[in-house]
Design a protein around this motif. Sequence first.
Motif, PDB file in Angstrom:
ATOM      1  N   LYS A 164       0.855  -1.193   0.000  1.00  0.00           N
ATOM      2  CA  LYS A 164       0.000   0.000   0.000  1.00  0.00           C
ATOM      3  C   LYS A 164       0.886   1.236   0.000  1.00  0.00           C
ATOM      4  O   LYS A 164       1.817   1.347   0.800  1.00  0.00           O
ATOM      5  CB  LYS A 164      -0.900  -0.006   1.246  1.00  0.00           C
ATOM      6  CG  LYS A 164      -1.908   1.143   1.268  1.00  0.00           C
ATOM      7  CD  LYS A 164      -1.445   2.339   2.047  1.00  0.00           C
ATOM      8  CE  LYS A 164      -2.299   3.555   1.805  1.00  0.00           C
ATOM      9  NZ  LYS A 164      -1.950   4.707   2.630  1.00  0.00           N
ATOM     10  N   SER A 198      -3.085   4.937  -3.210  1.00  0.00           N
ATOM     11  CA  SER A 198      -3.845   6.175  -3.036  1.00  0.00           C
ATOM     12  C   SER A 198      -3.329   7.167  -4.068  1.00  0.00           C
ATOM     13  O   SER A 198      -2.486   6.826  -4.889  1.00  0.00           O
ATOM     14  CB  SER A 198      -3.603   6.738  -1.639  1.00  0.00           C
ATOM     15  OG  SER A 198      -3.982   5.812  -0.668  1.00  0.00           O
ATOM     16  N   ILE A 226      -6.978  11.706  -5.600  1.00  0.00           N
ATOM     17  CA  ILE A 226      -7.373  13.093  -5.300  1.00  0.00           C
ATOM     18  C   ILE A 226      -6.132  13.993  -5.303  1.00  0.00           C
ATOM     19  O   ILE A 226      -6.126  15.082  -5.893  1.00  0.00           O
ATOM     20  CB  ILE A 226      -8.125  13.172  -3.949  1.00  0.00           C
ATOM     21  CG1 ILE A 226      -9.410  12.337  -4.022  1.00  0.00           C
ATOM     22  CG2 ILE A 226      -8.439  14.625  -3.587  1.00  0.00           C
ATOM     23  CD1 ILE A 226     -10.185  12.216  -2.712  1.00  0.00           C
ATOM     24  N   ALA A 227      -5.060  13.481  -4.696  1.00  0.00           N
ATOM     25  CA  ALA A 227      -3.839  14.287  -4.585  1.00  0.00           C
ATOM     26  C   ALA A 227      -3.199  14.557  -5.946  1.00  0.00           C
ATOM     27  O   ALA A 227      -2.484  15.540  -6.117  1.00  0.00           O
ATOM     28  CB  ALA A 227      -2.851  13.593  -3.656  1.00  0.00           C
ATOM     29  N   GLU A 266      -9.829   2.840  -3.656  1.00  0.00           N
ATOM     30  CA  GLU A 266     -11.258   2.973  -3.378  1.00  0.00           C
ATOM     31  C   GLU A 266     -11.890   3.703  -4.562  1.00  0.00           C
ATOM     32  O   GLU A 266     -11.267   4.574  -5.185  1.00  0.00           O
ATOM     33  CB  GLU A 266     -11.486   3.770  -2.093  1.00  0.00           C
ATOM     34  CG  GLU A 266     -12.961   3.873  -1.759  1.00  0.00           C
ATOM     35  CD  GLU A 266     -13.238   4.253  -0.313  1.00  0.00           C
ATOM     36  OE1 GLU A 266     -12.335   4.783   0.351  1.00  0.00           O
ATOM     37  OE2 GLU A 266     -14.375   4.022   0.134  1.00  0.00           O
ATOM     38  N   GLY A 307     -12.253   5.803   3.036  1.00  0.00           N
ATOM     39  CA  GLY A 307     -11.650   7.125   3.239  1.00  0.00           C
ATOM     40  C   GLY A 307     -10.142   7.072   3.086  1.00  0.00           C
ATOM     41  O   GLY A 307      -9.574   7.755   2.263  1.00  0.00           O
ATOM     42  N   ASP A 308      -9.520   6.235   3.867  1.00  0.00           N
ATOM     43  CA  ASP A 308      -8.086   6.042   3.706  1.00  0.00           C
ATOM     44  C   ASP A 308      -7.913   4.664   3.071  1.00  0.00           C
ATOM     45  O   ASP A 308      -8.816   3.847   3.112  1.00  0.00           O
ATOM     46  CB  ASP A 308      -7.403   6.057   5.068  1.00  0.00           C
ATOM     47  CG  ASP A 308      -7.916   4.919   5.913  1.00  0.00           C
ATOM     48  OD1 ASP A 308      -7.339   3.821   5.834  1.00  0.00           O
ATOM     49  OD2 ASP A 308      -8.941   5.107   6.609  1.00  0.00           O
ATOM     50  N   GLY A 331      -2.462  13.276   2.511  1.00  0.00           N
ATOM     51  CA  GLY A 331      -2.922  11.973   3.014  1.00  0.00           C
ATOM     52  C   GLY A 331      -4.183  12.162   3.832  1.00  0.00           C
ATOM     53  O   GLY A 331      -4.575  13.292   4.144  1.00  0.00           O
TER      54      GLY A 331
HETATM   55  N1  LIG Z   1      -8.676   6.882  -2.370  1.00  0.00           N
HETATM   56  C1  LIG Z   1      -8.044   8.149  -2.035  1.00  0.00           C
HETATM   57  C2  LIG Z   1      -7.072   7.886  -0.922  1.00  0.00           C
HETATM   58  C3  LIG Z   1      -7.175   8.896   0.140  1.00  0.00           C
HETATM   59  C4  LIG Z   1      -5.848   9.089   0.835  1.00  0.00           C
HETATM   60  O1  LIG Z   1      -5.334  10.182   0.827  1.00  0.00           O
HETATM   61  O2  LIG Z   1      -5.252   8.012   1.391  1.00  0.00           O
HETATM   62  P1  LIG Z   1      -3.787   7.956   2.069  1.00  0.00           P
HETATM   63  O3  LIG Z   1      -2.831   8.845   1.326  1.00  0.00           O
HETATM   64  O4  LIG Z   1      -3.399   6.553   1.904  1.00  0.00           O
HETATM   65  O5  LIG Z   1      -3.921   8.380   3.516  1.00  0.00           O
HETATM   66  C5  LIG Z   1      -7.295   8.704  -3.232  1.00  0.00           C
HETATM   67  O6  LIG Z   1      -6.853   7.931  -4.094  1.00  0.00           O
HETATM   68  O7  LIG Z   1      -7.130   9.919  -3.319  1.00  0.00           O
END
Ligand SMILES: N[C@@H](CCC(=O)OP(=O)(O)O)C(=O)O
Length: 375
Positions: free
Chosen positions: A20, A60, A63-64, A145, A157-158, A220
């Motif tokens: 992960k 993840s 969004i970022a 997700e 969410g995370d 995050g």
């Molecule tokens: N599923 C979301 C993950 C949200 C998130 O920021 O998670 P994390 O960086 O693992 O704490 C995404 O891909 O933006």
Amino acid sequence: MLTEADVRRAIAGAQTVVVKVGSSSLTKPSGHLDTAKLNALVAALSSAALMGARVVLVSSGAIAAGFGPLGFDSRPTDVATQQATAAVGQGLLMAQYEASFGRFGVRVGQILITAEDTIRPQQYRNVQRTLGRLLDLGVVPIVNENDSLASNEIRFGDNDRLSALVANLVRADALVLLTDVDALYTAPPSEPGARRIAFVPDVVAALDDVTVTGPTSGVGTGGMVTKLEAARVAAVSGIPAVLTSAVNAGPALMGDPVGTAFAPVKQRGSSRRLWIGFAANPRGTLVADAGAASAVRGGRASLLSAGVLEVHGDFSAGDPVWIDDEVGTHLAKGLSGFDSEEIPQMLGRTTVQLRRFLGEEYAHPLVHRDNLVLV
Ligand SMILES: N[C@@H](CCC(=O)OP(=O)(O)O)C(=O)O
Ligand SMILES: Nc1ncnc2c1ncn2[C@@H]1O[C@H](COP(=O)(O)OP(=O)(O)O)[C@@H](O)[C@H]1O
């Protein structure tokens, strides 16, 4: 009692491994992908895959990676914009992964999961089968997700907890949690005196001795709290875990003493029951009478309508529900066999009565024991 060396060896020898990686390890604070970081991670994962490991990447970053290209200065906070941003960012993320893994001749496949989908037995089996088939075909599944479609009340969410659940689902031999800090510390690393923890023999006991906070990176979501929760879920599922920074991915996979290693604390259980216990977000409650409560508490008993006094909430067959005793203590989580509106007419009736008055399709437990997990 397992030693750190045992755990590191188990991780190095893992046939199936779930890795992960968090948003902060893949993106820049400006909301764009950091391709150099992503490529370095992919090089480490590809070499494990090319050496024969079955690798699942839980990534993840949607969004970022999406808010910069959309012209936002920081991660959006409202749900609709987050969902739109994820739709843009997920495509960018996958395009980069495809190109990057492609340099090593490794094929990737995208799996987007909502918590809601996977609670249902049918969907659960679909996810499990697809992941298994992808791995058999030598593909690296990349899981996230399904942020664009997840409903706010019921989402991971995370991705930390999602990764532990995926590790269960694919019966992984190891879970590798990659973040922006090199290890678990006794307190947030910015605090003076925080010490690195190399090995956690019992994650449940260790939780009392460390101070953790939510996210600090600005991109995050879960912070260290959800990472420890993921390590705990892995440990109680019999899966060893290691937590370290993304730059240490290669050494972590090879069992080198980087980051924090977490020993499994028990033998592997049924992945499906673990999934219900950890993932399911109950939609309602069935209140058991004293006899049914004690049968449920004793384990291996189904919840029969003869022992149920009340039903609360609005849910469909297959949805997760709480099973409470008469004073409101949660006894178990389970998947309901019936829609909430069907249940009142069934309360207090024995299986024989259900068959006689309502028909054969009602002569079944409200919650079958295979779909029930004690809490
Ligand atoms: N599923 C979301 C993950 C949200 C998130 O920021 O998670 P994390 O960086 O693992 O704490 C995404 O891909 O933006
Ligand atoms: N006890 C602790 N040990 C290590 N890191 C901690 C601790 N408590 C809080 N943290 C913070 O958790 C952060 C990682 O969480 P997060 O930003 O959500 O990462 P990711 O995007 O990789 O999921 C670290 O940058 C660190 O500052």
